[in-house]
Design an enzyme around this catalytic site. Structure first.
Site, short mmCIF file in Angstrom:
data_model
loop_
_atom_site.label_atom_id
_atom_site.label_comp_id
_atom_site.label_asym_id
_atom_site.label_seq_id
_atom_site.Cartn_x
_atom_site.Cartn_y
_atom_site.Cartn_z
CE1 TYR A 33 -4.36 -9.69 7.38
CE2 TYR A 33 -5.37 -10.95 5.63
CZ TYR A 33 -5.04 -9.74 6.19
OH TYR A 33 -5.38 -8.58 5.54
CE LYS A 149 -2.46 -10.61 3.69
NZ LYS A 149 -3.31 -9.50 3.27
CD GLU A 182 -1.85 -0.67 1.72
OE1 GLU A 182 -1.59 -1.66 1.00
OE2 GLU A 182 -1.51 -0.61 2.91
CG LEU A 207 0.52 -6.11 2.56
CD1 LEU A 207 1.19 -6.52 3.87
CD2 LEU A 207 -0.75 -6.93 2.35
N1 PLP Z 1 -2.93 -3.91 0.78
C1 PLP Z 1 -3.73 -4.35 1.77
C2 PLP Z 1 -4.03 -3.43 2.92
C3 PLP Z 1 -4.26 -5.65 1.74
O1 PLP Z 1 -5.04 -6.09 2.74
C4 PLP Z 1 -3.98 -6.47 0.63
C5 PLP Z 1 -4.52 -7.83 0.53
O2 PLP Z 1 -5.32 -8.26 1.29
C6 PLP Z 1 -3.16 -5.98 -0.39
C7 PLP Z 1 -2.64 -4.69 -0.27
C8 PLP Z 1 -2.82 -6.81 -1.60
O3 PLP Z 1 -1.93 -7.84 -1.25
P1 PLP Z 1 -1.87 -9.21 -2.08
O4 PLP Z 1 -1.66 -8.84 -3.50
O5 PLP Z 1 -0.71 -9.93 -1.50
O6 PLP Z 1 -3.18 -9.89 -1.85
#
Ligand code: PLP
Length: 285
Positions: A33, A149, A182, A207
């Protein structure tokens, strides 16, 4: 106004939008996603989100169901039909529908595509940014490819629920060596006492957030010192500031970690400046 979802080629009222029970996303979390911020009706950092989507699909050997341009049209149409001014657009792509069997279905099985969009509460978001949020920590018990993701988010779900139950907004995952990886749906950052901004390097253990990538540009433009490396929970407790980043939250100051105040317990100058300048560096299309 009833919300509209795009499901496998059709726009449907949300209440009637459905997928087959043998969709592999439902059966196996076999899908990926993306979430893009929508601001003034425009998509923020669509190009980077589409690149990451293509990468996630490729890592799992799921075919891209259509061109990026065609997907872009659907994202915009879903935003338009739901009259989203500030909010998010969500896209999910699964390995499609097939009789339940763990191994991949026959070549040519069409991937499943769902797109939804909704407004978020801007006033509430601004209040959270002004007040800062609390995080709690949980052991990082996820698989070793969280750079993909994937919709397989059970550890993230449990972590977020643990946060909610402790009155916190987010949970930070901590690995076996005591290092913060994270958040359950955000990237984690600290600012050290000597003013260095620290966030974990983007390997398979986090991520690689699109917001994180743009914040690196904002930091460079502001002339702030950056260290991309793991930081420990002890460092986080001793930090001057902490914050989280994600597409829907942009930059959100963290003022409490496991019940202990960060710095002076108020949103920090760095986080506040990064949030203020973010959209000057993001792409809006
Ligand atoms: N880390 C995780 C586990 C996430 O689910 C998300 C976003 O949903 C992020 C980091 C941040 O990613 P982004 O800045 O692309 O939204």
């Amino acid at each position: 106004m009833s919300r509209i979802a795009y499901v496998n080629g059709r726009y449907r009222p949300l209440a009637e939008a459905a997928v087959n029970i043998e969709d592999r996303g439902y059966q196996f979390s076999d899908g990926v996603y993306e979430v893009c911020e929508v601001r003034g009706g425009r998509l923020i950092d669509e190009r980077r989100h589409m690149e990451r989507l293509a990468r996630s699909l490729s890592e799992l050997r799921i075919a891209m169901p259509m061109s990026r341009a065609a997907l872009g049209v659907i994202l915009r149409e879903t935003v338009r039909r739901n009259r989203v001014r500030w909010g998010i657009v969500y896209v999910q792509i699964t390995r499609g529908v097939a009789r339940r069997d763990h191994a991949f279905p026959a070549p040519g099985t069409a991937p499943g595509v769902v797109v939804t969009a909704r407004n978020l509460d801007l006033a509430n978001a601004e209040r959270l940014a002004a007040e800062g949020v609390a995080v709690v920590t949980v052991p990082d018990n996820r698989w070793e490819r969280v750079d993909i993701k994937s919709v397989s988010l059970l550890p993230n779900v449990l972590a977020k629920q643990a946060a909610r139950e402790q009155g916190a907004r987010e949970a930070w995952f901590v690995d076996r060596d005591g290092r913060v990886t994270e958040g359950s749906s955000s990237n984690a950052w600290i600012v050290t006492r000597d003013g260095k901004v620290v966030t974990r390097h983007a390997d398979h253990g986090i991520l690689k957030g699109i917001t994180r990538t743009v914040v690196l540009d904002v930091l460079a433009a502001q002339g702030l010192a950056l260290e991309e490396r793991p930081f420990t929970l002890a460092e986080a407790h001793a930090a001057r500031e902490a914050f989280i980043t994600s597409a829907s939250q942009i930059v959100l100051p963290v003022v409490k970690i496991d019940g202990r105040p960060v710095g002076n317990g108020a949103p920090g100058l760095v986080a506040t400046a990064l949030r203020r300048d973010f959209h000057r560096h993001a792409e809006a299309t």
